[in-house]
Structure formats: structure tokens, C-alpha cells
Design an enzyme around this catalytic site. Structure first.
Site, PDB file in Angstrom:
ATOM      1  CE  LYS A  87      -3.504  -0.570  -0.475  1.00 46.05           C
ATOM      2  NZ  LYS A  87      -4.091  -0.908  -1.811  1.00 46.05           N
ATOM      3  CG  HIS A 156       4.670  -6.656  -0.582  1.00 49.12           C
ATOM      4  ND1 HIS A 156       4.758  -5.422  -1.186  1.00 49.12           N
ATOM      5  CD2 HIS A 156       3.395  -7.101  -0.812  1.00 49.12           C
ATOM      6  CE1 HIS A 156       3.589  -5.127  -1.754  1.00 49.12           C
ATOM      7  NE2 HIS A 156       2.751  -6.117  -1.540  1.00 49.12           N
ATOM      8  NE  ARG A 178       0.504   6.600   0.537  1.00 45.96           N
ATOM      9  CZ  ARG A 178      -0.735   6.187   0.298  1.00 45.96           C
ATOM     10  NH1 ARG A 178      -0.996   4.890   0.239  1.00 45.96           N
ATOM     11  NH2 ARG A 178      -1.705   7.047   0.089  1.00 45.96           N
ATOM     12  NE  ARG A 310      -7.885   4.176   0.892  1.00 45.47           N
ATOM     13  CZ  ARG A 310      -7.928   5.285   1.637  1.00 45.47           C
ATOM     14  NH1 ARG A 310      -9.086   5.848   1.911  1.00 45.47           N
ATOM     15  NH2 ARG A 310      -6.814   5.819   2.100  1.00 45.47           N
TER      16      ARG A 310
END
Length: 344
Positions: A87, A156, A178, A310
Site C-alpha cells: 500500500k 514485498h 510511503r 482507492r
């Protein structure tokens, strides 16, 4: 030792829920079943339990895939690995990397209507090592020797747990992370959407406390960041370290930077004919979100593709976390990253 998820699978085999879980158990090799009995565990975000394996947290099927990957993956010097914290812009970076690397095979300016990114999800074009490549069956060892080069993979997995051949080859790694505040909120919303119906939702407060303790898939987050950060400093030709926020603020600059890092810099002609701008537009959140390939159907582990998209906004965490929560996580990150030169 308290019973593991393998034990729980057997306790619930009277119901449909139990049957679902037993199917998952059937995918585990005996080696993996025995291994997880010895690992520390916590309540999982998407599975009943999450396990501390090789210094990071992951699900049983991920553990099995990673073991097989570490044993069998043979890197090629031309390989490109897109590594990310979940994410943090994974889908976007995969799309950009695919478009940059394949821009001569799949022209951006002349054959846009037939570009693979218009009909395939970026995770299909840049497959996950731990979900797609090695995640299909117990001890599954796919034949990757005939893949078109350069081979593109996503992961990941923390740097220290990558296959030895990746570290020792001239393959290149692009890593993106992030602001952890936004990463946490995005992860919490995403995992509650895709979790199995028989598992309860993670309440925000409980999820936040676990995240602050580092208990999150492929975390602790700060450890994963630091692993790639330190390697990018030690070997800048091996690892390119990116921040999602920097990419958002000046995507043109960073697209050129990615191309140069990978050894396929844009020519003056390409810069003049709008190739870079076309790649940016093709891979934009707005464009990808509207494509049928990203709106319908399911992906690995059977979650709907639409949940991959999203808001893609910076600072959205303020709409979910209290100022006190924001301050707490910010202080943790400052402490964990102290002295590294990495900050948010």
C-alpha cells in the site's frame, strides 16, 4: 506452545468456514507446517495468525513461498525487481516500470490502443514472487528460464530475505515506500475489505497499536525501509530508493530517473515526442482505475482488483487518525530511523 493456525484449522472443520481454512492448510508443505509451530505468532490482519519469520511478519502461505524462492530462484543480470511496502504505490510503480522497460516493444505513442497495460492488471505483468510466481502450490518451483527478458518481478520481501542470487547478480531493484501514516490507513482499509468473511474486522485502535509494534505484513515497516535504504546507499547501482510522495510531486523527473537507473534512458527524440508524458498518463491513477482490467475480476488470493485503487492521496490519514495517534507514530518512526538519513 499455544496452538498455531494449523491446529485451529482442525478445530473448525465442522463448518464451511473450517473447510475454507482446511483448503489453505492443504497448500502447506509438511516442512512449513512444522516450521510455523516454532514461530512467534500474533492475530493476523487477513489470516487467523501472522508469524514472525526471518525477522519479519508474514502469513503461512507467504512463508512457504519465500522458502521455495530462497532455495531455487536463479537471478539473471537483466532482472528487474520492484520491491515495496504494501500500500505504498506498488501498482503504480509496477505499471511505470513495465511501460518504461517495454516501451520499444509496446510503443506508447503509436500503438496505445493495444498496450498490455490497457488490458492487464500491472500485477499480472509484473508478478509477485511470493504470491504468483512461487505461491501456487507446496514447494512449487516454476520454470522461469524461458521468460522474456528483461524479466520483471514484484515483491514485498525485505532485502535481507531476498534470494542470494538476486543480491549477488547485477539485477536491479527499484524500491518505494510511503509516509507510514498514510500507509497504515491504506493498509487497514484495504485488508478489512479483502479479509475472509469468517474473520472479524480489525478495529482501528487495535490495528494501530499492532502497527506501532511492527506487527504488520512484511514489517516492522521501519526495518523494511532501512534494509533497502542502507543498500541503496551502499550500492546505488543496485537499489534505487523512492518515496511515494516524491514520485507524486515530480513524476516526470522520477520516470526519467527510473529509466536511467535501469539502463534504458530516454533519448532526446523520446523526450521531444511526448513519450514520457504518454507513459505518465497511461500509468496514472485516474487512467488505471477506469480500465475494465482493474475494475472487475479477482487477483491472487481471490480479492477483487477494484480494491487496489482507492484515493492515491497524500495526507489522507488526518481523516482517520487522531492528532495523538499521528504524533505517536511519527515519534516512533523518528526514533527508528534516527541517524539513518531517512525521514518523512
Amino acid at each position: 506452545m499455544a496452538p498455531t493456525n494449523v491446529t485451529c484449522f482442525r478445530e473448525e472443520n465442522e463448518s464451511e468456514k473450517g473447510e475454507e481454512i482446511t483448503i489453505e492448510e492443504d497448500k502447506l508443505s509438511q516442512e512449513c507446517k512444522e516450521l510455523i509451530l516454532s514461530l512467534p505468532r500474533e492475530r493476523g490482519w487477513r489470516t487467523r495468525y501472522i508469524y514472525l519469520f526471518q525477522g519479519f511478519w508474514c502469513q503461512p502461505l507467504e512463508i512457504q513461498a519465500i522458502i521455495t524462492f530462497q532455495k531455487h530462484f536463479q537471478a539473471k543480470d537483466s532482472d528487474v525487481i520492484v520491491a515495496t511496502i504494501p500500500k505504498s504505490g506498488t501498482t503504480w510503480l509496477k505499471a511505470l516500470t513495465f511501460a518504461i522497460v517495454n516501451r520499444h516493444t509496446h510503443s506508447i505513442t503509436t500503438s496505445m490502443s493495444s498496450h498490455p497495460l490497457l488490458t492487464s492488471n500491472p500485477h499480472e505483468l509484473v508478478p509477485f514472487i511470493e504470491y504468483t510466481v512461487y505461491g501456487n502450490a507446496p514447494s512449487h518451483v516454476p520454470n522461469l528460464s524461458n521468460m522474456t527478458e528483461p524479466r520483471l518481478f514484484g515483491t514485498h520481501i525485505p532485502f535481507h530475505a531476498l534470494a542470494k542470487s538476486i543480491k549477488e547478480s547485477n539485477s536491479r531493484i527499484i524500491y518505494i515506500c510511503r509516509n507510514p501514516l498514510d500507509t497504515f490507513v491504506s493498509t487497514w482499509i484495504f485488508l478489512n475489505k479483502i479479509k475472509p468473511e469468517h474473520l472479524p474486522e480489525f478495529e482501528l485502535g487495535e490495528a494501530f497499536e499492532k502497527y506501532c509494534k511492527g506487527i504488520i505484513g512484511f514489517g516492522p515497516t521501519w526495518d523494511q525501509m532501512l534494509g533497502y535504504w542502507k543498500e541503496s546507499i551502499a550500492r546505488p547501482s543496485k537499489v534505487l530508493f523512492l518515496k511515494y510522495e516524491d514520485l507524486k510531486k515530480d513524476v516526470n523527473f522520477h520516470v526519467k530517473r527510473i529509466a536511467e537507473f535501469l539502463g534504458w534512458p530516454f533519448t532526446s527524440e523520446e523526450e521531444g515526442d511526448g513519450t514520457i508524458e504518454s507513459i505518465i498518463k497511461l500509468c496514472s491513477f485516474e487512467k488505471m482505475k477506469e480500465l475494465e482490467a482493474n475494475k472487475s475480476g479477482t487477483f491472487a488470493r481471490n480479492f477483487e482488483r477494484k480494491y487496489l485503487f482507492r484515493k492515491a492521496e497524500m495526507g489522507d490519514w488526518v481523516n482517520y487518525l487522531s492528532p495523538e495517534m499521528g504524533e505517536k507514530l511519527s515519534q516512533i518512526m523518528e526514533e527508528k530511523l534516527s541517524g539513518s538519513g531517512l525521514s518523512f
